[in-house]
Design an enzyme around this catalytic site. Structure first.
Site, PDB file in Angstrom:
ATOM      1  N   LYS A 180       0.820  -1.214   0.000  1.00  0.00           N
ATOM      2  CA  LYS A 180       0.000   0.000   0.000  1.00  0.00           C
ATOM      3  C   LYS A 180       0.854   1.264   0.000  1.00  0.00           C
ATOM      4  O   LYS A 180       0.537   2.221  -0.714  1.00  0.00           O
ATOM      5  CB  LYS A 180      -0.944  -0.016   1.206  1.00  0.00           C
ATOM      6  CG  LYS A 180      -2.033  -1.090   1.058  1.00  0.00           C
ATOM      7  CD  LYS A 180      -2.753  -1.314   2.370  1.00  0.00           C
ATOM      8  CE  LYS A 180      -3.905  -2.288   2.210  1.00  0.00           C
ATOM      9  NZ  LYS A 180      -4.458  -2.697   3.518  1.00  0.00           N
ATOM     10  N   GLY A 239     -13.678  -4.137   4.773  1.00  0.00           N
ATOM     11  CA  GLY A 239     -15.093  -4.463   4.949  1.00  0.00           C
ATOM     12  C   GLY A 239     -15.829  -4.367   3.635  1.00  0.00           C
ATOM     13  O   GLY A 239     -15.437  -3.605   2.748  1.00  0.00           O
TER      14      GLY A 239
HETATM   15  N1  NAP Z   1     -12.205  -7.738   2.064  1.00  0.00           N
HETATM   16  C1  NAP Z   1     -11.845  -6.475   2.220  1.00  0.00           C
HETATM   17  O1  NAP Z   1     -12.271  -5.820   3.165  1.00  0.00           O
HETATM   18  C2  NAP Z   1     -10.930  -5.806   1.228  1.00  0.00           C
HETATM   19  C3  NAP Z   1     -10.563  -4.465   1.406  1.00  0.00           C
HETATM   20  C4  NAP Z   1      -9.751  -3.836   0.460  1.00  0.00           C
HETATM   21  C5  NAP Z   1      -9.303  -4.549  -0.620  1.00  0.00           C
HETATM   22  N2  NAP Z   1      -9.642  -5.862  -0.767  1.00  0.00           N
HETATM   23  C6  NAP Z   1      -9.149  -6.574  -1.939  1.00  0.00           C
HETATM   24  O2  NAP Z   1     -10.266  -6.962  -2.726  1.00  0.00           O
HETATM   25  C7  NAP Z   1      -9.983  -8.181  -3.391  1.00  0.00           C
HETATM   26  C8  NAP Z   1     -11.081  -9.174  -3.091  1.00  0.00           C
HETATM   27  O3  NAP Z   1     -11.132  -9.420  -1.706  1.00  0.00           O
HETATM   28  P1  NAP Z   1     -12.368 -10.180  -1.039  1.00  0.00           P
HETATM   29  O4  NAP Z   1     -12.173 -10.050   0.434  1.00  0.00           O
HETATM   30  O5  NAP Z   1     -13.640  -9.735  -1.621  1.00  0.00           O
HETATM   31  O6  NAP Z   1     -12.063 -11.702  -1.468  1.00  0.00           O
HETATM   32  P2  NAP Z   1     -13.015 -12.977  -1.337  1.00  0.00           P
HETATM   33  O7  NAP Z   1     -14.122 -12.694  -0.376  1.00  0.00           O
HETATM   34  O8  NAP Z   1     -12.152 -14.138  -1.096  1.00  0.00           O
HETATM   35  O9  NAP Z   1     -13.688 -13.109  -2.792  1.00  0.00           O
HETATM   36  C9  NAP Z   1     -12.985 -13.532  -3.918  1.00  0.00           C
HETATM   37  C10 NAP Z   1     -13.978 -13.788  -5.038  1.00  0.00           C
HETATM   38  O10 NAP Z   1     -13.260 -14.079  -6.237  1.00  0.00           O
HETATM   39  C11 NAP Z   1     -13.631 -15.365  -6.730  1.00  0.00           C
HETATM   40  N3  NAP Z   1     -12.396 -16.005  -7.213  1.00  0.00           N
HETATM   41  C12 NAP Z   1     -11.191 -16.005  -6.596  1.00  0.00           C
HETATM   42  N4  NAP Z   1     -10.284 -16.644  -7.363  1.00  0.00           N
HETATM   43  C13 NAP Z   1     -10.932 -17.065  -8.460  1.00  0.00           C
HETATM   44  C14 NAP Z   1     -10.559 -17.796  -9.630  1.00  0.00           C
HETATM   45  N5  NAP Z   1      -9.300 -18.227  -9.788  1.00  0.00           N
HETATM   46  N6  NAP Z   1     -11.494 -18.029 -10.562  1.00  0.00           N
HETATM   47  C15 NAP Z   1     -12.757 -17.598 -10.390  1.00  0.00           C
HETATM   48  N7  NAP Z   1     -13.187 -16.899  -9.326  1.00  0.00           N
HETATM   49  C16 NAP Z   1     -12.282 -16.648  -8.369  1.00  0.00           C
HETATM   50  C17 NAP Z   1     -14.259 -16.115  -5.568  1.00  0.00           C
HETATM   51  O11 NAP Z   1     -15.215 -17.034  -6.083  1.00  0.00           O
HETATM   52  P3  NAP Z   1     -16.157 -17.914  -5.116  1.00  0.00           P
HETATM   53  O12 NAP Z   1     -17.124 -16.930  -4.506  1.00  0.00           O
HETATM   54  O13 NAP Z   1     -16.855 -18.864  -6.005  1.00  0.00           O
HETATM   55  O14 NAP Z   1     -15.256 -18.531  -4.118  1.00  0.00           O
HETATM   56  C18 NAP Z   1     -14.913 -14.961  -4.786  1.00  0.00           C
HETATM   57  O15 NAP Z   1     -16.174 -14.661  -5.295  1.00  0.00           O
HETATM   58  C19 NAP Z   1      -8.589  -8.595  -2.932  1.00  0.00           C
HETATM   59  O16 NAP Z   1      -7.626  -8.155  -3.857  1.00  0.00           O
HETATM   60  C20 NAP Z   1      -8.421  -7.847  -1.636  1.00  0.00           C
HETATM   61  O17 NAP Z   1      -7.064  -7.580  -1.334  1.00  0.00           O
HETATM   62  C21 NAP Z   1     -10.451  -6.491   0.128  1.00  0.00           C
END
Ligand code: NAP
Length: 438
Positions: free
Chosen positions: A202, A309
């Site tokens: 970051k 979040g």
């Molecule tokens: N969570 C936070 O608060 C937050 C904050 C800032 C930034 N981020 C960033 O946002 C991004 C997503 O985070 P997240 O927390 O939303 O992740 P997550 O809840 O694990 O969701 C990932 C999603 O991507 C899909 N996916 C992952 N790999 C895949 C693949 N190879 N082929 C097809 N689908 C795939 C998953 O499918 P399924 O649903 O079928 O498993 C799921 O829907 C990351 O880069 C993270 O660093 C997250």
């Protein structure tokens, strides 16, 4: 409908993004013109929190990146691959990209932004740093006329949560980490957070925006919080400090730095740091994030809010989608990129070696309990041009005396040399901790 979105991922952030796009009432009216066209996921059978027509979901991610109907690809799947390849593929197919993926941008930003400039598309990443906190766009636009001096941030919610609890409860790192994992505040594999790697990604991104140059991730000095002990937190508190994991990017203003005209010399680092209790970052507690920007002529501006979040992060993601939609809507036939939204810099920033860093330090010593020890530590520091702000004999640990020092500003190299010499002193048993002081 004017703009079609392809979502790569429907997890925490993807779901929040879909929820905003599916309920436009009461938000910016332009959202009514943005429609989710396709959503890529790994598992088609999973129960989803948002209602989408079944034909929208697919596990063919490439089909989304190349779909000629899609205008904006939103990458919220995470991980390095296939996220990087899908982003590049979408760009090659003339699509704008919005991503929340700091890991990909910090490592492959150069490749991605070069491709985007060539293809004439935007890659926006407000959600990649500070979750819901607007900081990327403010750096590009609202603060763009300032000469930025420094960015100092608490940009990792997990580590801030752990340090806050260590401070309020007096517990040790490993116990509080275990509890944070149980409560869902830390991941099963906490490495990226507690070793500072996420914060390093970051600050590399923030530094490249603030100082208009690319940053090589391997140049970012990175130290996590595993070695921060309950004892240090307690001593810091007694001396008027809170310990925070700070991500810092700062313009070097030393003589050597100012001599070089071609490019700026920066220090970019992630470190547990003693922050004076009166400093605005000292009171940022729990999972919250904050980013303090200092520049000329603005002075200090601090951004504070939820660093992660579903809803907050989605707020940032959708703001990027909205920005692109607004620009496309008004751009007419000109295919020139909006200069305040695109990223055109090519050169790499020069990063100063850590030994050149000038800062204050805190160190804790365990020594034999005999007269004259403090004196000999003082003499040794003096020989290496390290002047001390305070020296406290804090008590005993077993039969060893515990001594804590805080220095004035010193060159890190000199400080380390002094410590090396002290380690050879017969009275010095060990130096269990060395931390920076803001
Ligand atoms: N969570 C936070 O608060 C937050 C904050 C800032 C930034 N981020 C960033 O946002 C991004 C997503 O985070 P997240 O927390 O939303 O992740 P997550 O809840 O694990 O969701 C990932 C999603 O991507 C899909 N996916 C992952 N790999 C895949 C693949 N190879 N082929 C097809 N689908 C795939 C998953 O499918 P399924 O649903 O079928 O498993 C799921 O829907 C990351 O880069 C993270 O660093 C997250």
């Amino acid at each position: 409908v004017a703009f079609k979105i392809g979502l790569l991922g429907l997890g925490t952030v993807g779901t929040g993004t879909a929820q905003i796009l599916l309920t436009p009432t009461g938000r910016n009216p332009l959202l009514q013109e943005i429609k989710i066209h396709r959503v890529g996921v790994r598992s088609l059978d999973k129960l989803r929190e948002v209602e989408l027509p079944p034909e929208v979901l697919t596990n063919d991610m490439e089909a989304i990146a190349t779909d000629p109907n899609i205008d904006i690809v939103v990458e919220v799947m995470g991980g390095l691959e296939p996220a990087r390849s899908l982003i590049l593929k979408a760009i090659a197919h003339g699509k704008h990209v919005v991503t929340a993926n700091k890991a990909v941008i910090a490592r492959y930003g150069a490749e991605i932004f070069t491709a985007a400039q060539e293809a004439g598309v935007y890659v926006l990443l407000e959600a990649a740093v500070g979750g819901g906190i607007p900081v990327i766009q403010p750096l590009k636009q609202s603060l763009g006329v300032n000469r930025i001096r420094s960015i100092t941030g608490i940009v990792n919610g997990t580590t801030n949560y752990i340090l806050t609890r260590m401070q309020s409860e007096g517990g040790e790192f490993s116990d509080i980490l275990a509890d944070a994992q149980k409560l869902g505040y830390a991941e099963a594999d906490p490495t990226a957070d507690v070793d500072g790697l996420d914060a390093a990604d970051k600050i590399a991104i923030l530094a490249s925006l603030a100082f208009a140059g690319r940053i090589k991730l391997q140049d970012v000095y990175c130290e996590g919080i595993r070695h921060v002990s309950a004892a240090d937190i307690a001593y810091a508190q007694k001396l008027g400090f809170a310990i925070k994991l700070l991500a810092i990017a700062k313009r070097e203003e030393t003589a050597i730095a100012l001599e070089s005209i071609d490019s700026e010399l920066l220090q970019v680092r992630v470190q547990p740091t003693l922050v004076p209790q009166t400093h605005p970052l000292a009171s940022i507690n729990g999972v919250y994030n904050a980013i303090l920007v200092e520049g000329d002529p603005i002075g200090q501006v601090m951004f504070f809010g939820p660093g992660a979040g579903s809803g907050p992060t989605a707020s940032a993601v959708v703001s990027d989608i909205l920005n692109i939609a607004a620009v496309l809507k008004t751009a007419g036939d000109t295919h020139q990129l909006h200069p305040l939204l695109s990223c055109a810099h090519q050169h790499y920033c020069r990063i100063a070696p850590m030994s050149e860093l000038v800062t204050r330090f805190y160190a804790r010593f365990l020594t034999k309990d005999r007269p004259g020890v403090i004196g000999s530590l003082g003499t040794c520091f003096g020989r290496h041009n390290v002047s001390l702000e305070s020296v406290v004999q804090t008590g005993f640990r077993g039969d060893l005396a515990e001594i804590v020092v805080v220095t004035h500003d010193v060159r890190e190299g000199n400080f380390r040399q002094a410590l090396d010499e002290m380690r050879t002193l017969e009275a010095v048993e060990s130096i269990p901790s060395i931390l920076q002081v803001l």
